[in-house]
Scaffold this active site. Structure first.
Site, PDB file in Angstrom:
ATOM      1  N   GLU A  60       0.835  -1.206   0.000  1.00  0.00           N
ATOM      2  CA  GLU A  60       0.000   0.000   0.000  1.00  0.00           C
ATOM      3  C   GLU A  60       0.868   1.255   0.000  1.00  0.00           C
ATOM      4  OE1 GLU A  60      -3.239  -0.043  -1.141  1.00  0.00           O
ATOM      5  OE2 GLU A  60      -3.405  -1.573   0.412  1.00  0.00           O
ATOM      6  N   ASP A  63       2.858   2.150  -4.909  1.00  0.00           N
ATOM      7  CA  ASP A  63       2.763   2.291  -6.375  1.00  0.00           C
ATOM      8  C   ASP A  63       3.412   3.584  -6.875  1.00  0.00           C
ATOM      9  OD1 ASP A  63       0.723   3.816  -5.217  1.00  0.00           O
ATOM     10  OD2 ASP A  63      -0.805   3.236  -6.690  1.00  0.00           O
ATOM     11  N   GLY A 148     -17.092   3.343  -4.706  1.00  0.00           N
ATOM     12  CA  GLY A 148     -16.467   4.165  -3.678  1.00  0.00           C
ATOM     13  C   GLY A 148     -16.100   3.418  -2.410  1.00  0.00           C
ATOM     14  N   ALA A 149     -16.072   2.086  -2.444  1.00  0.00           N
ATOM     15  CA  ALA A 149     -15.715   1.307  -1.246  1.00  0.00           C
ATOM     16  C   ALA A 149     -14.237   0.926  -1.255  1.00  0.00           C
ATOM     17  CB  ALA A 149     -16.578   0.053  -1.150  1.00  0.00           C
ATOM     18  N   GLY A 150     -13.479   1.473  -2.221  1.00  0.00           N
ATOM     19  CA  GLY A 150     -12.051   1.185  -2.271  1.00  0.00           C
ATOM     20  C   GLY A 150     -11.729  -0.105  -2.996  1.00  0.00           C
ATOM     21  N   SER A 152     -12.250  -0.344  -6.359  1.00  0.00           N
ATOM     22  CA  SER A 152     -12.003   0.083  -7.738  1.00  0.00           C
ATOM     23  C   SER A 152     -13.130  -0.216  -8.729  1.00  0.00           C
ATOM     24  CB  SER A 152     -10.676  -0.456  -8.259  1.00  0.00           C
ATOM     25  OG  SER A 152     -10.180   0.474  -9.201  1.00  0.00           O
ATOM     26  N   SER A 154     -14.126   2.121 -10.386  1.00  0.00           N
ATOM     27  CA  SER A 154     -13.756   3.004 -11.498  1.00  0.00           C
ATOM     28  C   SER A 154     -12.917   2.259 -12.539  1.00  0.00           C
ATOM     29  CB  SER A 154     -13.026   4.255 -10.993  1.00  0.00           C
ATOM     30  OG  SER A 154     -11.867   3.912 -10.287  1.00  0.00           O
ATOM     31  N   ASP A 198      -4.795  -0.593 -10.431  1.00  0.00           N
ATOM     32  CA  ASP A 198      -6.213  -0.960 -10.563  1.00  0.00           C
ATOM     33  C   ASP A 198      -6.533  -1.464 -11.960  1.00  0.00           C
ATOM     34  OD1 ASP A 198      -6.124   0.144  -8.085  1.00  0.00           O
ATOM     35  OD2 ASP A 198      -7.569   1.753  -8.465  1.00  0.00           O
ATOM     36  N   TYR A 247      -3.284  12.456   0.535  1.00  0.00           N
ATOM     37  CA  TYR A 247      -2.583  11.644  -0.461  1.00  0.00           C
ATOM     38  C   TYR A 247      -1.474  12.484  -1.100  1.00  0.00           C
ATOM     39  CZ  TYR A 247      -2.515   8.341  -4.461  1.00  0.00           C
ATOM     40  OH  TYR A 247      -2.168   7.416  -5.417  1.00  0.00           O
TER      41      TYR A 247
HETATM   42  P1  ADP Z   1     -13.706   3.204  -6.389  1.00  0.00           P
HETATM   43  O1  ADP Z   1     -12.975   3.076  -7.678  1.00  0.00           O
HETATM   44  O2  ADP Z   1     -12.891   2.844  -5.203  1.00  0.00           O
HETATM   45  O3  ADP Z   1     -15.014   2.483  -6.377  1.00  0.00           O
HETATM   46  P2  ADP Z   1     -13.812   5.911  -7.269  1.00  0.00           P
HETATM   47  O4  ADP Z   1     -14.246   7.171  -6.630  1.00  0.00           O
HETATM   48  O5  ADP Z   1     -12.464   5.843  -7.861  1.00  0.00           O
HETATM   49  O6  ADP Z   1     -14.056   4.753  -6.202  1.00  0.00           O
HETATM   50  O7  ADP Z   1     -14.817   5.559  -8.449  1.00  0.00           O
HETATM   51  C1  ADP Z   1     -16.212   5.542  -8.211  1.00  0.00           C
HETATM   52  C2  ADP Z   1     -16.901   6.321  -9.312  1.00  0.00           C
HETATM   53  O8  ADP Z   1     -16.799   5.602 -10.551  1.00  0.00           O
HETATM   54  C3  ADP Z   1     -18.380   6.475  -9.076  1.00  0.00           C
HETATM   55  O9  ADP Z   1     -18.655   7.584  -8.239  1.00  0.00           O
HETATM   56  C4  ADP Z   1     -18.878   6.691 -10.497  1.00  0.00           C
HETATM   57  O10 ADP Z   1     -18.643   8.007 -10.927  1.00  0.00           O
HETATM   58  C5  ADP Z   1     -17.981   5.767 -11.309  1.00  0.00           C
HETATM   59  N1  ADP Z   1     -18.618   4.441 -11.472  1.00  0.00           N
HETATM   60  C6  ADP Z   1     -18.140   3.259 -11.061  1.00  0.00           C
HETATM   61  N2  ADP Z   1     -18.980   2.243 -11.384  1.00  0.00           N
HETATM   62  C7  ADP Z   1     -20.025   2.805 -12.033  1.00  0.00           C
HETATM   63  C8  ADP Z   1     -21.235   2.305 -12.605  1.00  0.00           C
HETATM   64  N3  ADP Z   1     -21.552   1.011 -12.574  1.00  0.00           N
HETATM   65  N4  ADP Z   1     -22.082   3.205 -13.189  1.00  0.00           N
HETATM   66  C9  ADP Z   1     -21.764   4.505 -13.226  1.00  0.00           C
HETATM   67  N5  ADP Z   1     -20.653   5.036 -12.693  1.00  0.00           N
HETATM   68  C10 ADP Z   1     -19.782   4.203 -12.088  1.00  0.00           C
HETATM   69 MG    MG Z   2     -11.243   4.202  -8.215  1.00  0.00          MG
END
Ligand code: ADP
Ligand code: MG
Length: 415
Positions: A60, A63, A148-150, A152, A154, A198, A247
């Site tokens: 952790e 990277d 948003g639970a960490g 990924s 995204s 990620d 960060y």
């Molecule tokens: P993490 O990657 O840890 O879940 P992030 O803040 O990096 O948190 O990414 C979350 C964001 O990615 C969400 O707020 C949204 O904007 C986008 N996202 C992720 N999955 C989806 C989904 N299935 N539909 C729409 N947006 C998504």
């Molecule tokens: Mg993310």
């Protein structure tokens, strides 16, 4: 957050509610997304792709210091249904958020109203710049990765969408090339300065394996997870506003450390180049907190490599010690843990069959990762939920996973 999805049977399940039941089988989710797509766009999709979220077993804040990480893909993924258009337009619908967006390829800009669409907008800008022809697309998205639970969500969204757009363009790129492009989307278009972990693991992961990734050279190796062991994830439900500023501060402190240590260790470019022995010899030249920040990164890199060796030797007790040591180092030296994370780690520690546990992700919230014997998972999850509730008055979400496969095409129209 607090968004809900309605599954096929019409029952409501919060996307962040990791605790209740297993996600639907893939075939049902694919069939459901086909219906969603057809309802939204009036035509059937031509391809459906998937890409998983991830959790990092150890490594952790290494990277961005050119170091090592050891993540795995989780059995939660994002599905993207897609069909090509020829009119220069992209229309996207997220069934997860129940939100739609559209834009034109000739002028792709960031959206403040639908920030989730920026991940897709960025791809439709950068892929054509990288020589992938896109004349337009309809895209529908559904995910079982908690947002948003960490873990990924995204990267899962980017890699599934990227795989779909490549398929529509009837072209291919190396998975690592797509992963780097998705990282650029996140860095340049969404504005989050993340490393390569990620996207690499979401794309490259192999079932039942961890991915040892060298963040400097981008070299990687697969490390099998011994049979009979699974990964437990527990989400604190805390999302801290501090993350970005803290960060950036940690990054700056690491850079200060490298500059100071370079006076006695000429030629080092990053903390990755500093061995534990050299650090111990020269740490007196650093002032706190830089000294403690550097100590975390230097020892964490060593822990990742030792974890790999211990996994290969099936020395699980040692793996557990290294995971707990990682947590302690993140808590005391890097100072990115919070009481919710510490409580989850400590609660699991007392459970027979738990190998090791630590916070995972950037910190100040997010989840813990726990390596646990298959037969002890229920006991682990009951215990951490109970202890957490006693401390914080609410029940944290937990889920169990084994290492999943990376991004793939899961369905293709046969015509
Ligand atoms: P993490 O990657 O840890 O879940 P992030 O803040 O990096 O948190 O990414 C979350 C964001 O990615 C969400 O707020 C949204 O904007 C986008 N996202 C992720 N999955 C989806 C989904 N299935 N539909 C729409 N947006 C998504
Ligand atoms: Mg993310």
């Amino acid at each position: 957050m607090g968004t809900v999805t309605v599954n096929e049977r019409g029952s409501r399940a919060g996307v962040r509610d990791l605790g209740r039941g297993m996600p639907q089988p893939l075939e049902e989710r694919v069939a459901h997304l086909q219906r969603v797509f057809t309802r939204q766009f009036g035509v059937a999709p031509s391809v459906i792709t998937r890409a998983p979220g991830r959790v990092n077993l150890i490594g952790e804040h290494t990277d961005y210091n050119d170091g090592f990480v050891l993540p795995l893909a989780i059995q939660r993924d994002t599905l993207v249904a897609a069909r090509a258009r020829v009119d220069g337009q992209v229309r996207a619908y997220s069934a997860t958020l129940r939100s739609g967006a559209q834009w034109y390829l000739r002028d792709v800009e960031q959206s403040a109203d639908q920030p989730w669409s920026n991940y897709l907008r960025g791809l439709t800008k950068l892929l054509p710049e990288a020589g992938v022809p896109i004349a337009g697309a309809d895209l529908a998205i559904a995910s079982t990765v908690p947002l948003g639970a960490g873990v990924s969500s995204s990267a899962a969204l980017e890699m599934a969408t990227g795989t779909a757009l490549l398929s529509l363009a009837e072209t291919s790129r190396a998975t690592t090339t797509l992963a780097l492009l998705c990282q650029r989307v996140e860095n340049e278009f969404v504005g989050v300065r993340t490393g390569i972990m990620d996207q690499f693991v979401s794309g490259l992961a192999q079932a039942q394996h961890l991915l040892l990734l060298d963040c400097r050279t981008q070299a990687y190796e697969y490390v099998p997870l011994p049979d009979g062991f699974v990964i437990g994830v527990a989400d604190t439900g805390v999302e801290h506003g501090l993350v970005a500023s803290e960060y950036n501060r940690r990054r700056a402190e690491c850079e200060l450390g490298v500059a100071a240590l370079a006076a006695v260790l000429p030629g080092i470019r990053a903390l990755r180049d500093v061995s534990v022995e050299d650090f111990v010899r020269h740490e007196h030249t650093l002032i706190d907190p830089v000294r403690r920040r550097c100590r975390h990164v230097v020892t964490e890199n060593a822990r990742v490599l030792e974890t790999v060796a211990a996994l290969r030797a099936e020395a699980l007790d040692r793996v557990g010690e290294l995971m707990y040591a990682s947590h302690t180092s993140l808590r005391d030296d890097y100072e990115v843990s919070i009481p919710e994370l510490d409580t989850l780690v400590e609660a699991g520690r007392g459970v027979r069959g738990v190998v090791g546990s630590r916070m995972t992700g950037g910190g100040f919230g997010g989840s813990t990762v726990t390596l646990v014997e298959q037969r002890a998972v229920n006991h682990w999850s009951r215990t951490v939920r109970d202890v957490f509730r006693q401390h914080f008055g609410r029940i944290p979400r937990t889920f169990i996973t084994t290492p999943a496969q990376g991004a793939s095409i899961v369905w293709h129209a046969t015509d």
